[in-house]
Design an enzyme around this catalytic site. Structure first.
Site, PDB file in Angstrom:
ATOM      1  N   ASP A  67       0.819  -1.214   0.000  1.00 19.87           N
ATOM      2  CA  ASP A  67       0.000   0.000   0.000  1.00 19.87           C
ATOM      3  C   ASP A  67       0.855   1.267   0.000  1.00 19.87           C
ATOM      4  OD1 ASP A  67       0.982  -0.333   2.583  1.00 19.87           O
ATOM      5  OD2 ASP A  67      -0.957  -0.822   3.446  1.00 19.87           O
ATOM      6  N   ASN A 136      -7.539  -2.758  14.253  1.00 22.76           N
ATOM      7  CA  ASN A 136      -8.927  -3.053  13.871  1.00 22.76           C
ATOM      8  C   ASN A 136      -9.008  -4.230  12.899  1.00 22.76           C
ATOM      9  OD1 ASN A 136      -7.964  -2.030  11.485  1.00 22.76           O
ATOM     10  ND2 ASN A 136      -9.434  -0.350  11.321  1.00 22.76           N
ATOM     11  N   HIS A 138      -7.153  -4.586  10.117  1.00 19.59           N
ATOM     12  CA  HIS A 138      -6.872  -4.339   8.700  1.00 19.59           C
ATOM     13  C   HIS A 138      -5.594  -5.049   8.267  1.00 19.59           C
ATOM     14  CE1 HIS A 138      -4.718  -0.329   9.759  1.00 19.59           C
ATOM     15  NE2 HIS A 138      -3.785  -1.113   9.280  1.00 19.59           N
ATOM     16  N   GLU A 143      -9.624  -1.902   5.175  1.00 21.83           N
ATOM     17  CA  GLU A 143     -10.279  -1.568   6.435  1.00 21.83           C
ATOM     18  C   GLU A 143     -11.525  -2.428   6.649  1.00 21.83           C
ATOM     19  OE1 GLU A 143      -8.812   0.150   8.473  1.00 21.83           O
ATOM     20  OE2 GLU A 143      -8.086   2.079   7.780  1.00 21.83           O
TER      21      GLU A 143
HETATM   22  C1  GLP Z   1      -0.413   0.187   8.651  1.00 21.90           C
HETATM   23  C2  GLP Z   1      -0.114  -0.523   7.324  1.00 21.90           C
HETATM   24  C3  GLP Z   1      -0.220  -2.010   7.475  1.00 21.90           C
HETATM   25  C4  GLP Z   1       0.413  -2.381   8.783  1.00 21.90           C
HETATM   26  C5  GLP Z   1      -0.444  -1.919   9.916  1.00 21.90           C
HETATM   27  C6  GLP Z   1       0.174  -2.092  11.295  1.00 21.90           C
HETATM   28  O1  GLP Z   1      -1.342   1.150   8.581  1.00 21.90           O
HETATM   29  N1  GLP Z   1      -0.875  -0.117   6.206  1.00 21.90           N
HETATM   30  O2  GLP Z   1       0.387  -2.656   6.369  1.00 21.90           O
HETATM   31  O3  GLP Z   1       0.524  -3.778   8.884  1.00 21.90           O
HETATM   32  O4  GLP Z   1      -0.896  -0.607   9.713  1.00 21.90           O
HETATM   33  O5  GLP Z   1       1.169  -1.159  11.531  1.00 21.90           O
HETATM   34  P1  GLP Z   1       2.233  -1.278  12.696  1.00 21.90           P
HETATM   35  O6  GLP Z   1       3.131  -2.418  12.304  1.00 21.90           O
HETATM   36  O7  GLP Z   1       2.956   0.024  12.713  1.00 21.90           O
HETATM   37  O8  GLP Z   1       1.485  -1.577  13.928  1.00 21.90           O
END
Ligand code: GLP
Length: 240
Positions: A67, A136, A138, A143
């Protein structure tokens, strides 16, 4: 789903880097699906270390990132383009034209989504997809409410996601409102999926993932449709 419970973040990172290293060594033209966020940073550090030690080469590797925020220039300090440069690409021997990340600055975002999906079909699917998990549920930026049958698309970020990611920005207002993300369907095409979770913040999501049935309100639950998922969670993420 295979479940690996490790002691802490470092052990999770080592385990994940081991799987990525194996994938690179076992395939002539490996394709990796890559994630951003705080979770995989340690894994990338270890991969860079393996490269520097001469144990790994990225020369034949292709990468697809999950992404990118819409409206952030690749050079922006919080863009996922920049993240990948800083954490992996600029430290290893991967040719830049073998790294793919959605273009969040594209004039025509729908066209960009179709283009990314075409690239994934041409060079993919990833032999191994690294995933983190949002609080959440995702995956990528799919989402709650996302279509399990969806390809790469534009998504409006949930308020809770923008709040969770505000820690990476100067102020919450700076977090972009939209992103381009590989769809759940694109993710599920990967041959193997490695889902990483570390820390208490992820415990509720891990619990729901392991208990729940497929439910679009909890996107990570789509992984139960996949044949080969490995969850690597540290004790805190597994806590509940
Ligand atoms: C982000 C990314 C995801 C990631 C998630 C968790 O927003 N788009 O690919 O896995 O949220 O992030 P973190 O590893 O900083 O907790």
């Amino acid at each position: 789903m295979d479940i690996v419970i490790v002691k802490n973040y470092i052990e999770m990172s080592k385990y994940a880097a081991g799987l990525v290293g194996d994938c690179i060594r076992e395939n002539d033209q490996p394709v990796l699906g890559l994630a951003t966020g705080g979770t995989p940073v340690g894994m990338y550090q270890l991969l860079v270390r393996q490269y520097r030690a001469g144990l790994l080469s990225f020369k034949n590797v292709r990468t697809f990132n999950l992404d990118e925020y819409i409206g952030l220039d690749p050079a922006h300090s919080k863009s996922y383009h920049r993240y990948m440069q800083e954490h992996l690409f600029s430290h290893v021997d991967i040719p830049r034209d073998q790294t793919f990340i959605p273009d969040g600055m594209a004039g025509n975002l729908q066209k960009e989504c179709r283009h990314y999906e075409k690239l994934l079909k041409k060079f993919g699917p990833p032999d191994l997809q690294i995933l983190g998990i949002g609080e959440n549920g995702h995956i990528g930026f799919n989402e709650p409410g996302s279509d399990f049958d969806g390809p790469t698309h534009v998504i409006r970020l949930a308020d809770s996601t923008r709040e969770a990611n505000a820690r990476y920005f100067q102020s919450p207002d700076e977090v972009p409102s939209h992103a381009i993300t590989m769809g759940v369907k694109s993710i599920l095409r990967s041959k193997k999926i490695v889902l990483l979770a570390s820390g208490e913040r992820k415990a509720a999501a891990v619990k729901r993932l392991l208990e729940g049935k497929p439910d679009p309100d909890f996107p990570a639950s789509a992984l139960s449709h996949h044949q080969h998922v490995i969850l690597i969670a540290d004790k805190k993420a597994f806590g509940e």
